[in-house]
Design a protein around this motif. Structure first.
Motif, mmCIF file in Angstrom:
data_model
loop_
_atom_site.group_PDB
_atom_site.id
_atom_site.type_symbol
_atom_site.label_atom_id
_atom_site.label_comp_id
_atom_site.label_asym_id
_atom_site.label_seq_id
_atom_site.Cartn_x
_atom_site.Cartn_y
_atom_site.Cartn_z
ATOM 1 N N ASP A 121 0.860 -1.162 0.000
ATOM 2 C CA ASP A 121 0.000 0.000 0.000
ATOM 3 C C ASP A 121 0.912 1.231 0.000
ATOM 4 O O ASP A 121 1.617 1.490 0.973
ATOM 5 C CB ASP A 121 -0.875 -0.050 1.269
ATOM 6 C CG ASP A 121 -1.751 1.170 1.413
ATOM 7 O OD1 ASP A 121 -1.492 2.175 0.730
ATOM 8 O OD2 ASP A 121 -2.691 1.120 2.224
ATOM 9 N N LEU A 122 0.898 1.932 -1.134
ATOM 10 C CA LEU A 122 1.819 3.074 -1.277
ATOM 11 C C LEU A 122 1.656 4.110 -0.183
ATOM 12 O O LEU A 122 2.612 4.767 0.195
ATOM 13 C CB LEU A 122 1.533 3.760 -2.612
ATOM 14 C CG LEU A 122 2.558 3.608 -3.727
ATOM 15 C CD1 LEU A 122 2.184 4.451 -4.921
ATOM 16 C CD2 LEU A 122 3.927 4.012 -3.246
ATOM 17 N N LYS A 123 0.431 4.266 0.306
ATOM 18 C CA LYS A 123 0.197 5.329 1.284
ATOM 19 C C LYS A 123 0.921 5.037 2.587
ATOM 20 O O LYS A 123 1.633 5.865 3.109
ATOM 21 C CB LYS A 123 -1.309 5.442 1.571
ATOM 22 C CG LYS A 123 -1.999 6.406 0.624
ATOM 23 C CD LYS A 123 -3.429 6.657 1.078
ATOM 24 C CE LYS A 123 -4.361 6.176 0.014
ATOM 25 N NZ LYS A 123 -5.617 5.635 0.349
ATOM 26 N N THR A 124 0.740 3.806 3.093
ATOM 27 C CA THR A 124 1.307 3.522 4.418
ATOM 28 C C THR A 124 2.768 3.073 4.341
ATOM 29 O O THR A 124 3.547 3.376 5.226
ATOM 30 C CB THR A 124 0.484 2.429 5.131
ATOM 31 O OG1 THR A 124 0.392 1.324 4.241
ATOM 32 C CG2 THR A 124 -0.899 2.933 5.478
ATOM 33 N N GLU A 125 3.110 2.380 3.279
ATOM 34 C CA GLU A 125 4.458 1.786 3.238
ATOM 35 C C GLU A 125 5.556 2.792 2.977
ATOM 36 O O GLU A 125 6.726 2.459 3.046
ATOM 37 C CB GLU A 125 4.518 0.684 2.184
ATOM 38 C CG GLU A 125 3.552 -0.452 2.404
ATOM 39 C CD GLU A 125 3.817 -1.195 3.695
ATOM 40 O OE1 GLU A 125 4.983 -1.508 3.959
ATOM 41 O OE2 GLU A 125 2.856 -1.440 4.445
ATOM 42 N N THR A 126 5.173 4.031 2.595
ATOM 43 C CA THR A 126 6.231 5.003 2.356
ATOM 44 C C THR A 126 6.397 5.965 3.532
ATOM 45 O O THR A 126 7.045 6.982 3.407
ATOM 46 C CB THR A 126 5.976 5.810 1.061
ATOM 47 O OG1 THR A 126 4.638 6.288 1.097
ATOM 48 C CG2 THR A 126 6.191 4.983 -0.175
ATOM 49 N N SER A 127 5.786 5.618 4.694
ATOM 50 C CA SER A 127 6.131 6.458 5.839
ATOM 51 C C SER A 127 7.522 6.032 6.295
ATOM 52 O O SER A 127 7.914 4.866 6.162
ATOM 53 C CB SER A 127 5.077 6.358 6.944
ATOM 54 O OG SER A 127 4.904 5.033 7.301
ATOM 55 N N LEU A 128 8.269 7.011 6.843
ATOM 56 C CA LEU A 128 9.698 6.758 7.042
ATOM 57 C C LEU A 128 10.037 5.903 8.261
ATOM 58 O O LEU A 128 9.260 5.827 9.213
ATOM 59 C CB LEU A 128 10.460 8.074 7.073
ATOM 60 C CG LEU A 128 10.994 8.315 5.641
ATOM 61 C CD1 LEU A 128 10.117 9.278 4.928
ATOM 62 C CD2 LEU A 128 12.431 8.732 5.662
ATOM 63 N N PHE A 129 11.200 5.280 8.150
ATOM 64 C CA PHE A 129 11.785 4.464 9.208
ATOM 65 C C PHE A 129 10.919 3.249 9.532
ATOM 66 O O PHE A 129 10.734 2.870 10.680
ATOM 67 C CB PHE A 129 12.080 5.309 10.456
ATOM 68 C CG PHE A 129 12.934 6.502 10.140
ATOM 69 C CD1 PHE A 129 13.991 6.372 9.229
ATOM 70 C CD2 PHE A 129 12.716 7.751 10.711
ATOM 71 C CE1 PHE A 129 14.799 7.470 8.906
ATOM 72 C CE2 PHE A 129 13.515 8.840 10.395
ATOM 73 C CZ PHE A 129 14.553 8.702 9.495
ATOM 74 N N LYS A 130 10.389 2.665 8.475
ATOM 75 C CA LYS A 130 9.595 1.440 8.646
ATOM 76 C C LYS A 130 10.449 0.192 8.465
ATOM 77 O O LYS A 130 10.010 -0.907 8.761
ATOM 78 C CB LYS A 130 8.456 1.406 7.617
ATOM 79 C CG LYS A 130 7.208 2.122 8.076
ATOM 80 C CD LYS A 130 6.006 1.726 7.271
ATOM 81 C CE LYS A 130 5.258 0.590 7.920
ATOM 82 N NZ LYS A 130 3.959 0.334 7.293
ATOM 83 N N ILE A 131 11.645 0.377 7.916
ATOM 84 C CA ILE A 131 12.494 -0.802 7.732
ATOM 85 C C ILE A 131 12.936 -1.255 9.137
ATOM 86 O O ILE A 131 13.262 -0.420 9.985
ATOM 87 C CB ILE A 131 13.689 -0.507 6.795
ATOM 88 C CG1 ILE A 131 14.294 -1.808 6.290
ATOM 89 C CG2 ILE A 131 14.738 0.386 7.420
ATOM 90 C CD1 ILE A 131 15.193 -1.650 5.085
ATOM 91 N N ILE A 132 12.856 -2.567 9.349
ATOM 92 C CA ILE A 132 12.997 -3.046 10.726
ATOM 93 C C ILE A 132 14.414 -3.562 10.995
ATOM 94 O O ILE A 132 14.908 -4.446 10.284
ATOM 95 C CB ILE A 132 11.976 -4.171 11.004
ATOM 96 C CG1 ILE A 132 10.566 -3.629 10.734
ATOM 97 C CG2 ILE A 132 12.089 -4.720 12.421
ATOM 98 C CD1 ILE A 132 9.512 -4.699 10.591
#
Ligand code: MSP
Length: 508
Positions: free
Chosen positions: A480-491
């Protein structure tokens, strides 16, 4: 609901870079809206009737239907190789289309907007269009520079002139009906100069859809073709389907077919009381040394040839080459100005943007991680870089804005800006010589940048972006482009597959 269309293509030639350009724009837009979570319907197809196809088939001594069958599959195969994810491919020789064209014609007759008369004048079979004598070049078609036919035959006229005022009023109330603005001004001044009623049936063309109440007439190929946008979504046959999709949000076209789409088509829709499309999105032409790329000009480039050549020069998978061509088309294509194509410009774009900027960023990041024995996302230890966040977020917002302003080229430029920022970031933070904490912090941010770029790039280069995302161990099934491009989501601590062969190696 996002319904988007391309023009349906004449089957007198294989797809070339011009027709491919229109299709790739629509595919990029459709993929973007799908990733934004909208229900999306992307329609393309082939325009198969008319005197031109009838004559070509006669010269080959096959039936027009046989000829069209062969070409429709050439289009389908080419689009598949280019990663074009259409939802429906309509052919105007299909029954579902023929029935609707016949019904609409009868309903136009019943509404009194068609009348019988005699058409006297010129007709270019290549553009399937009527010409006034003063528009001809000597006695030739001004577009194709080839002989036109002189016609004198009984026809049904569509009362186009009756819609002049209604169209002008509509344009005034919908300032972004035609995008970009210069093309809007062009169509407004065309309609202001006065609309002449237009002939919408032929008695000397047999390869067309017969008019039910006067079977000696076949429907004019442009009216027939435009109605594909209705017949594919269940107009007059599947009410639920039709009401869920109609009207199209965006119809992508080249500037040569502006009048048909922005003045004739809306008048037909007004006549049958249907809402008009949201936007007619118009692009310019690919040229080759200054002349329009076209079959009749003998200067066409086949997209499959370009993909093969790039794969030969680099050894990359044809799907990655197809992505590279899609990238090139959007980046250097004629969105608002004509654009001259050369093989060198395509290869050069690959070297500079893909091999240097994107490929190299991934290679050197993964390479460094391999060298220092890191095979997981490092932990930034809560030290998130706010400047990094602000900068990347700014470009992400612009990217969405550009899509809503119907400029995929500008949206792509925002991704390029992030890539430049990331390359500078790695150069200034020098993770290869930094102490461990600093190094890990920098690598965390760069990996996050690579993840964001790959997600934003999905509409443009779906195949390559997925490879990178998978190597980051990122599930690409339902992004989902909207949510997945919020920053610092890489774990932190996510294992990464670092042995990725160079995606965009420099051509030999
Ligand atoms: N069959 C009609 C469309 C009917 S839609 C109801 C038609 N077909 S086409 O095959 O000639 O062209 C289709 C599209 O390709 C148009 O948008 C046209 O502008 C585009 N291109 C053809 N040559 C082109 C270039 N050289 N450059 C960019 N696009 C151009 O028109």
């Amino acid at each position: 609901m996002f319904y988007i269309t391309t023009p349906i293509y004449y089957v007198n030639a294989r797809p070339h870079l011009g027709t491919t350009y229109t299709t790739v724009i629509a595919d990029v837009m459709a993929r973007y809206y799908r990733l934004m979570g909208e229900d999306t319907f992307f329609l393309t197809g082939t325009d198969e009737h008319g005197i031109n196809i009838q004559r070509i088939a006669e010269s080959k001594q096959i039936t027009p239907q046989q000829y069209c069958d062969e070409f429709a599959s050439v289009f389908q195969e080419t689009w598949k190789k280019l990663g074009i994810q259409y939802d429906d491919f309509i052919r105007t020789s299909e029954d579902r289309h023929i029935k609707i064209v016949q019904k609409v014609f009868e309903s136009l007759l019943n509404k009194g907007v068609l009348y019988k008369g005699l058409y006297k004048g010129w007709y270019c079979p290549r553009c399937e269009s009527y010409y006034n004598f003063e528009d001809l070049e000597e006695t030739d078609c001004p577009v194709h520079k080839s002989k036109v036919d002189y016609l004198e035959e009984e026809t049904y006229f569509f009362s186009w002139s009756k819609y002049q005022e209604k169209l002008l009023e509509y344009y005034a109330n919908h300032p972004d009906f035609v995008v970009p603005e210069n093309r809007y001004r062009e169509i407004i001044s065309f309609v202001e100069r006065g609309l002449k009623d237009i002939s919408v049936s032929r008695t000397s063309v047999s390869w067309g859809i017969p008019v039910v109440s006067s079977p000696e007439h076949t429907v004019y190929v442009w009216l027939d073709a435009l109605l594909n946008y209705l017949s594919a979504v269940g107009f007059d046959s599947d009410g639920a389907l039709f009401s869920s999709w109609w009207p199209p949000r965006v119809q992508v076209i080249g500037k040569d077919i502006l009048r048909q789409h922005a003045a004739f088509w809306p008048a037909v829709l007004m006549a049958i009381d249907l809402p008009l499309p949201g936007h007619i999105m118009v692009h310019e032409f690919f040229l080759v040394t200054g002349s329009k790329m076209s079959k009749s000009g003998g200067n066409v480039f086949d997209p499959l040839f370009l993909i093969d050549e790039l794969s030969k020069l680099t050894g990359i998978d044809p799907q990655i080459s197809a992505d590279a061509l899609r990238y090139f088309l959007i980046k250097d294509g004629p969105e608002k100005n004509d654009s001259d194509f050369s093989f060198e410009s395509f290869i050069n774009r690959f070297k500079v943007d893909l091999a240097n900027d994107w490929g190299n960023l991934v290679n050197r990041t993964f390479g460094l991680m391999l060298r220092v024995g890191l095979n997981k996302v490092p932990d930034p230890d809560e030290l998130y870089d706010n400047e990094f966040k602000t900068e990347v977020q700014k470009y992400i917002e612009l990217y969405h804005q550009c899509f809503s302003q119907l400029s995929p080229k500008e949206a792509l430029n925002q991704i390029c800006a992030i890539l430049r920022f990331l390359n500078t970031y790695i150069d200034t933070h020098r993770p290869w010589s930094a102490e461990e904490k600093e190094r890990d912090r920098c690598l965390y941010h760069i990996l996050e940048g690579i993840r964001i770029v790959s997600i934003l790039m999905l509409p443009f280069m779906p195949f390559s972006s997925e490879i990178i995302l998978r190597s980051l161990n990122y599930c690409t099934d339902k992004i989902d482009l909207k949510t997945e491009t919020s920053l610092f989501k890489i774990i932190p601590d996510t294992p990464i597959f670092l042995n990725l062969p160079p995606l965009f190696p420099r051509p030999k």
